[in-house]
Design a protein around this motif. Structure first.
Motif, short mmCIF file in Angstrom:
data_model
loop_
_atom_site.label_atom_id
_atom_site.label_comp_id
_atom_site.label_asym_id
_atom_site.label_seq_id
_atom_site.Cartn_x
_atom_site.Cartn_y
_atom_site.Cartn_z
N LEU A 62 31.92 107.71 33.11
CA LEU A 62 32.52 108.71 33.75
C LEU A 62 31.50 109.65 34.42
CD1 LEU A 62 34.55 107.77 31.64
CD2 LEU A 62 36.06 108.86 33.07
N LEU A 63 31.59 110.02 35.71
CA LEU A 63 30.81 111.36 36.12
C LEU A 63 31.67 112.42 36.68
CD1 LEU A 63 27.85 112.36 36.98
CD2 LEU A 63 28.39 111.31 39.26
N ALA A 64 31.77 113.51 35.95
CA ALA A 64 32.50 114.49 36.45
C ALA A 64 33.94 113.89 36.28
CB ALA A 64 32.35 115.04 37.65
N GLY A 65 34.31 113.15 35.53
CA GLY A 65 35.89 112.75 35.28
C GLY A 65 36.17 111.48 36.04
N GLU A 66 35.30 111.03 36.92
CA GLU A 66 35.53 110.00 37.85
C GLU A 66 34.84 108.79 37.30
OE1 GLU A 66 34.67 108.53 42.52
OE2 GLU A 66 34.20 110.59 41.81
N SER A 67 35.26 107.47 37.14
CA SER A 67 34.73 106.40 36.68
C SER A 67 33.79 105.97 37.74
CB SER A 67 35.70 105.33 36.41
OG SER A 67 34.99 104.16 36.01
N ILE A 68 32.53 105.77 37.28
CA ILE A 68 31.51 105.07 38.16
C ILE A 68 31.14 103.69 37.67
CG2 ILE A 68 30.73 107.25 39.05
CD1 ILE A 68 28.09 107.02 37.15
N THR A 69 31.78 103.15 36.67
CA THR A 69 31.45 101.82 36.12
C THR A 69 31.74 100.73 37.05
OG1 THR A 69 32.91 102.58 34.03
CG2 THR A 69 32.29 100.23 33.90
N GLY A 70 30.70 99.72 37.18
CA GLY A 70 30.74 98.71 38.04
C GLY A 70 30.03 99.01 39.43
N LEU A 71 29.63 100.37 39.78
CA LEU A 71 29.31 100.84 41.03
C LEU A 71 27.97 100.09 41.40
CD1 LEU A 71 30.59 104.41 41.78
CD2 LEU A 71 31.63 102.17 42.46
N LYS A 72 27.50 99.75 42.44
CA LYS A 72 26.12 99.44 42.61
C LYS A 72 25.20 100.70 42.46
CE LYS A 72 27.17 95.72 45.57
NZ LYS A 72 27.22 95.28 47.02
N PRO A 73 23.72 100.60 42.31
CA PRO A 73 22.95 101.68 42.16
C PRO A 73 23.06 102.83 43.32
CG PRO A 73 21.80 99.70 41.52
CD PRO A 73 23.07 99.11 42.06
N ARG A 74 22.88 102.23 44.60
CA ARG A 74 22.80 103.22 45.51
C ARG A 74 24.25 103.88 45.59
NH1 ARG A 74 20.05 104.47 49.84
NH2 ARG A 74 21.07 105.44 51.43
N GLN A 75 25.30 103.38 45.20
CA GLN A 75 26.58 104.10 45.13
C GLN A 75 26.70 105.39 43.82
OE1 GLN A 75 28.93 100.38 44.44
NE2 GLN A 75 30.16 100.69 46.67
N VAL A 76 26.01 104.67 43.00
CA VAL A 76 25.92 105.73 41.77
C VAL A 76 25.01 106.93 42.26
CG1 VAL A 76 25.25 105.98 39.50
CG2 VAL A 76 26.10 103.73 40.02
N TRP A 77 23.81 106.65 42.77
CA TRP A 77 22.99 107.50 43.27
C TRP A 77 23.69 108.42 44.32
CZ3 TRP A 77 20.92 107.96 48.63
CH2 TRP A 77 19.90 109.00 48.74
N ARG A 78 24.55 107.98 45.34
CA ARG A 78 25.15 108.82 46.27
C ARG A 78 26.23 109.88 45.68
NH1 ARG A 78 23.32 110.19 50.83
NH2 ARG A 78 22.47 108.36 52.04
N LYS A 79 26.82 109.19 44.30
CA LYS A 79 27.73 110.07 43.69
C LYS A 79 27.14 111.20 43.05
CE LYS A 79 31.69 107.61 43.84
NZ LYS A 79 33.13 108.18 44.55
N GLY A 80 25.84 111.13 42.82
CA GLY A 80 25.04 112.45 42.19
C GLY A 80 24.36 112.00 41.08
N VAL A 81 23.70 110.93 40.75
CA VAL A 81 23.14 110.49 39.61
C VAL A 81 21.75 109.98 40.30
CG1 VAL A 81 22.53 108.97 37.75
CG2 VAL A 81 24.91 109.60 38.22
#
Length: 258
Positions: A62-81
């Motif tokens: 979870l990133l800031a309370g939002e699940s990012i489980t299963g997202l692709k790397p670029r999607q995780v990057w766009r979320k702020g990682v």
């Protein structure tokens, strides 16, 4: 305070091989958290699951309370990682500032729209990032002629171009001279303090880990075996056994790599 990053029961099996088993922890805002362990402990596997490069067998991120489980790397990057790697990967034929400008173009979704005029875009912002990592004076040098320590600092500027909430640093001082290691981690600690970025990093140099981490976690055979501040980890009998087979733990760089 709510955690910026929360890991719940993260697990990865490669057929019968258990690489990571039921790992849970939290990363607070503005925290510099070290994940250490012997070679093969599962550190890079953890990072690859957090960033979406590996699919977890079980668990949740979870990133800031939002699940990012299963997202692709670029999607995780766009979320702020963001992430830096053990081995730097840059455009050797381009200058330092152009490399950072490319990261900023990507951040603003302009890589293809303005490719012909890329060297004109976001130069001032790129120079600000380079100044943050003490590289502004080398902005117009080509990456091919840079020392390895300078490449590492430039890579940090590139990672910060996306203004990440969380930065994953996989052995950031690998391949660097001792003084360069200390300087890079002090620079990282300053950025954590000034920008409030949360950093999770792996590292083999225990002097670096003990000097700069707010908190340390120890991974062995895929499981977390200890967590606490530097004094607690240094004197923990289980950690001593894992690293050295007993005795005094982490007395020098040589023992840190044992």
């Amino acid at each position: 305070m709510n955690p910026v990053l929360e890991i719940r029961g993260l697990t990865k099996h490669f057929n019968a091989v258990v690489a990571v088993e039921d790992v849970s922890f939290q990363l607070g805002q503005g925290e510099l958290l070290a994940l250490i362990g012997p070679n093969g402990a599962g550190k890079s596997t953890c990072f690859n699951m957090l960033m979406g490069q590996l699919k977890a067998t079980a668990g949740e991120v979870l990133l800031a309370g939002e699940s990012i489980t299963g997202l692709k790397p670029r999607q995780v990057w766009r979320k702020g990682v963001g992430r830096t790697f053990q081995i730097t990967a840059t455009y050797a034929s381009m200058t330092v500032v152009e490399n950072v400008q490319m990261a900023l173009l990507s951040h603003h979704n302009e890589v293809f729209s303005f490719f012909r005029y890329a060297t004109r875009r976001y130069r001032s912002e790129a120079l600000e990032l380079l100044d943050m990592v003490n590289m502004a004076d080398q902005a117009d040098r080509h990456c091919a002629v840079l020392a390895y320590g300078d490449l590492k600092r430039m890579e940090l500027a590139i990672a910060l171009a996306h203004d990440p909430k969380v930065l994953l640093m996989d052995e950031p001082t690998a391949g660097m001279a001792p003084k360069e290691r200390v300087a890079l981690m002090q620079l990282t600690a300053d950025i954590v303090r000034d920008k409030g970025v949360s950093v999770l990093f792996t590292e083999h140099d225990m002097d670096v880990v003990f000097a700069h981490s707010h908190r340390i976690m120890v991974l062995n055979r895929g499981r977390l075996i200890a967590e606490g501040d530097a004094d607690y980890i240094r004197n923990n009998p289980t950690v001593q056994e894992v690293y050295l087979g007993g005795g005094t733990v982490f007395g020098s760089e040589e023992t840190a790599h044992a």
